[in-house]
Design a protein around this motif. Structure first.
Motif, PDB file in Angstrom:
ATOM      1  N   UNK A  13       0.838  -1.191   0.000  1.00 49.87           N
ATOM      2  CA  UNK A  13       0.000   0.000   0.000  1.00 49.87           C
ATOM      3  C   UNK A  13       0.876   1.246   0.000  1.00 49.87           C
ATOM      4  N   UNK A  14       0.273   2.345  -0.379  1.00 54.47           N
ATOM      5  CA  UNK A  14       0.958   3.631  -0.367  1.00 54.47           C
ATOM      6  C   UNK A  14       0.203   4.570   0.556  1.00 54.47           C
ATOM      7  N   UNK A  15       0.946   5.530   1.115  1.00 53.79           N
ATOM      8  CA  UNK A  15       0.326   6.491   2.040  1.00 53.79           C
ATOM      9  C   UNK A  15       0.627   7.916   1.570  1.00 53.79           C
ATOM     10  N   UNK A  16      -0.094   8.351   0.549  1.00 49.51           N
ATOM     11  CA  UNK A  16       0.169   9.696   0.024  1.00 49.51           C
ATOM     12  C   UNK A  16      -0.355  10.796   0.932  1.00 49.51           C
ATOM     13  N   UNK A  17       0.322  11.934   0.845  1.00 46.55           N
ATOM     14  CA  UNK A  17      -0.281  13.171   1.328  1.00 46.55           C
ATOM     15  C   UNK A  17      -1.406  13.528   0.368  1.00 46.55           C
ATOM     16  N   UNK A  18      -2.131  14.558   0.669  1.00 51.67           N
ATOM     17  CA  UNK A  18      -3.287  14.917  -0.148  1.00 51.67           C
ATOM     18  C   UNK A  18      -2.859  15.365  -1.542  1.00 51.67           C
ATOM     19  N   UNK A  19      -3.660  14.969  -2.527  1.00 48.70           N
ATOM     20  CA  UNK A  19      -3.535  15.464  -3.889  1.00 48.70           C
ATOM     21  C   UNK A  19      -4.759  16.335  -4.173  1.00 48.70           C
ATOM     22  N   UNK A  20      -4.554  17.413  -4.904  1.00 46.66           N
ATOM     23  CA  UNK A  20      -5.661  18.325  -5.181  1.00 46.66           C
ATOM     24  C   UNK A  20      -6.528  17.733  -6.302  1.00 46.66           C
ATOM     25  N   UNK A  21      -7.493  16.926  -5.892  1.00 48.62           N
ATOM     26  CA  UNK A  21      -8.430  16.300  -6.821  1.00 48.62           C
ATOM     27  C   UNK A  21      -9.846  16.650  -6.372  1.00 48.62           C
ATOM     28  N   UNK A  22     -10.819  16.032  -7.022  1.00 53.24           N
ATOM     29  CA  UNK A  22     -12.223  16.323  -6.696  1.00 53.24           C
ATOM     30  C   UNK A  22     -12.564  15.970  -5.257  1.00 53.24           C
ATOM     31  N   UNK A  23     -11.760  15.118  -4.626  1.00 52.42           N
ATOM     32  CA  UNK A  23     -12.030  14.735  -3.243  1.00 52.42           C
ATOM     33  C   UNK A  23     -11.921  15.936  -2.299  1.00 52.42           C
ATOM     34  N   UNK A  24     -11.207  16.980  -2.728  1.00 55.27           N
ATOM     35  CA  UNK A  24     -11.113  18.199  -1.914  1.00 55.27           C
ATOM     36  C   UNK A  24     -12.475  18.834  -1.703  1.00 55.27           C
ATOM     37  N   UNK A  25     -13.408  18.568  -2.633  1.00 53.23           N
ATOM     38  CA  UNK A  25     -14.742  19.138  -2.504  1.00 53.23           C
ATOM     39  C   UNK A  25     -15.472  18.601  -1.273  1.00 53.23           C
ATOM     40  N   UNK A  38      -8.073  21.474   4.601  1.00 54.13           N
ATOM     41  CA  UNK A  38      -7.123  21.513   3.484  1.00 54.13           C
ATOM     42  C   UNK A  38      -5.886  22.304   3.887  1.00 54.13           C
ATOM     43  N   UNK A  39      -6.086  23.434   4.524  1.00 51.43           N
ATOM     44  CA  UNK A  39      -4.955  24.256   4.977  1.00 51.43           C
ATOM     45  C   UNK A  39      -4.125  23.514   6.017  1.00 51.43           C
ATOM     46  N   UNK A  40      -4.790  22.776   6.891  1.00 54.65           N
ATOM     47  CA  UNK A  40      -4.080  21.990   7.906  1.00 54.65           C
ATOM     48  C   UNK A  40      -3.172  20.968   7.245  1.00 54.65           C
ATOM     49  N   UNK A  41      -3.696  20.249   6.263  1.00 58.81           N
ATOM     50  CA  UNK A  41      -2.902  19.214   5.592  1.00 58.81           C
ATOM     51  C   UNK A  41      -1.682  19.811   4.909  1.00 58.81           C
ATOM     52  N   UNK A  42      -1.873  20.928   4.227  1.00 59.13           N
ATOM     53  CA  UNK A  42      -0.746  21.562   3.540  1.00 59.13           C
ATOM     54  C   UNK A  42       0.320  22.021   4.528  1.00 59.13           C
ATOM     55  N   UNK A  43      -0.100  22.511   5.674  1.00 59.78           N
ATOM     56  CA  UNK A  43       0.853  23.017   6.666  1.00 59.78           C
ATOM     57  C   UNK A  43       1.760  21.922   7.207  1.00 59.78           C
ATOM     58  N   UNK A  44       1.366  20.670   7.081  1.00 56.69           N
ATOM     59  CA  UNK A  44       2.132  19.543   7.624  1.00 56.69           C
ATOM     60  C   UNK A  44       3.144  18.966   6.638  1.00 56.69           C
ATOM     61  N   UNK A  45       3.148  19.451   5.401  1.00 58.15           N
ATOM     62  CA  UNK A  45       3.997  18.861   4.365  1.00 58.15           C
ATOM     63  C   UNK A  45       5.278  19.676   4.208  1.00 58.15           C
ATOM     64  N   UNK A  46       6.444  19.138   4.576  1.00 58.01           N
ATOM     65  CA  UNK A  46       7.692  19.899   4.470  1.00 58.01           C
ATOM     66  C   UNK A  46       7.994  20.401   3.058  1.00 58.01           C
ATOM     67  N   UNK A  47       7.595  19.656   2.023  1.00 60.94           N
ATOM     68  CA  UNK A  47       7.833  20.122   0.654  1.00 60.94           C
ATOM     69  C   UNK A  47       6.893  21.252   0.254  1.00 60.94           C
ATOM     70  N   UNK A  48       5.956  21.585   1.128  1.00 55.63           N
ATOM     71  CA  UNK A  48       5.104  22.776   1.004  1.00 55.63           C
ATOM     72  C   UNK A  48       4.242  22.781  -0.253  1.00 55.63           C
ATOM     73  N   UNK A  49       3.816  21.607  -0.681  1.00 54.31           N
ATOM     74  CA  UNK A  49       2.864  21.505  -1.787  1.00 54.31           C
ATOM     75  C   UNK A  49       2.127  20.176  -1.674  1.00 54.31           C
ATOM     76  N   UNK A  80       4.576  11.278   1.041  1.00 50.43           N
ATOM     77  CA  UNK A  80       3.903  12.350   1.784  1.00 50.43           C
ATOM     78  C   UNK A  80       4.693  13.651   1.807  1.00 50.43           C
ATOM     79  N   UNK A  81       5.674  13.789   0.929  1.00 51.29           N
ATOM     80  CA  UNK A  81       6.420  15.051   0.866  1.00 51.29           C
ATOM     81  C   UNK A  81       7.234  15.338   2.109  1.00 51.29           C
ATOM     82  N   UNK A  82       7.591  14.281   2.835  1.00 49.54           N
ATOM     83  CA  UNK A  82       8.403  14.454   4.037  1.00 49.54           C
ATOM     84  C   UNK A  82       7.607  14.541   5.324  1.00 49.54           C
ATOM     85  N   UNK A  83       6.278  14.495   5.227  1.00 48.69           N
ATOM     86  CA  UNK A  83       5.463  14.594   6.444  1.00 48.69           C
ATOM     87  C   UNK A  83       5.721  13.411   7.366  1.00 48.69           C
ATOM     88  N   UNK A  84       5.739  12.207   6.801  1.00 47.88           N
ATOM     89  CA  UNK A  84       6.044  11.013   7.593  1.00 47.88           C
ATOM     90  C   UNK A  84       7.313  10.393   7.033  1.00 47.88           C
TER      91      UNK A  84
END
Length: 247
Positions: free
Chosen positions: A181-193, A200-211, A241-245
């Motif tokens: 399995x994979x454990x991605x950080x959030x991707x900006x897809x329709x699920x954001x709706x 959404x802002x909380x999730x972005x704040x946790x990603x060291x790669x800042x995207x 996860x862009x460095x989050x985990x």
């Protein structure tokens, strides 16, 4: 784009008509595979198939209903062996404190995100065992590792999917069928709706790669895990996860 060799392979991708699922279908087709999209949205399937071309097919499937899943599996197997299963379909169920969430939403989130992958595995694993080959990739989430606040239902469902991956991987060790399995950080897809802007802002704040992660980046990892090059990993959790985990 590096070409991961999936020549001659056939894949079933749940939630394949949009977002990460659609990006995965595109990557797999580019790598030589044929894909079948399982999705509940008929219009989205039609739109995706027009985009993907001749190496793609689609079926309307309600992943929480074993009869629907079994029927779709039988149809897919009638067309040939299914070598790859990507359990990508999922919902967030919205956001809220655990004690404020509607029990029906809590249950629905677990049904889609955890029971659905169990049902698809139940339907397709026996044919993989018989063939002596298979690759299963479950799309979990960083939330399943860390437990996002205001998303206990989603976090619990993805933690459960990680556990399912580990158990199924061990059960199939030696059968030629690898499960990861994979454990991605959030991707900006329709699920954001389905999420609040605060979340959404909380999730972005946790990603060291800042995207946010791009669907194509997730698709590349899924494609490798679906290939013969992935030969000595099973029951494993692959972080994206862009460095989050970093575990």
């Amino acid at each position: 784009m590096n070409r991961i060799d999936l020549s001659g392979r056939r894949a079933v991708i749940t939630g394949g008509a949009r977002g990460i699922g659609l990006a995965t279908a595109e990557r797999m087709i580019a790598s030589g595979a044929a894909v079948t999209l399982w999705d509940v949205d008929a219009a989205a399937i039609d739109e995706a198939l027009a985009r993907l071309g001749a190496k793609a097919s689609g079926q309307i499937v309600e992943l929480t209903d074993e009869t629907s899943v079994d029927t779709a599996a039988a149809a897919a197997l009638a067309a040939g062996a299914v070598d790859i299963l990507v359990n990508n379909a999922g919902i967030t169920g919205g956001n809220g404190k655990t004690w404020e969430l509607d029990p029906a939403i809590w249950r629905k989130t677990l049904e889609v995100n955890l029971v659905g992958p169990y049902l698809t595995a139940r339907a397709l694993v026996p044919s993989m065992i018989a063939a002596g080959y298979g690759r299963i990739v479950n799309v979990a989430s960083i939330a399943g590792k860390e437990g996002n606040p205001n998303a206990s239902h989603y976090s619990a469902s993805k933690a459960g999917l990680i556990g399912l991956t580990k158990s199924l991987g061990k059960e199939l060790a030696g059968a030629g069928v690898l499960v990861n399995c994979i454990t991605p950080a959030a991707a900006r897809t329709a699920i954001f709706d389905q999420m609040s802007q605060e979340h959404i802002d909380y999730m972005l704040s946790k990603i060291p790669l800042a995207r946010f992660v791009e669907p194509s980046e997730v698709a590349a990892m899924i494609a490798w895990l679906s290939s013969e090059d992935c030969s000595f990993s099973t029951g494993a959790v692959f972080d994206i996860s862009g460095g989050r985990a970093v575990y």
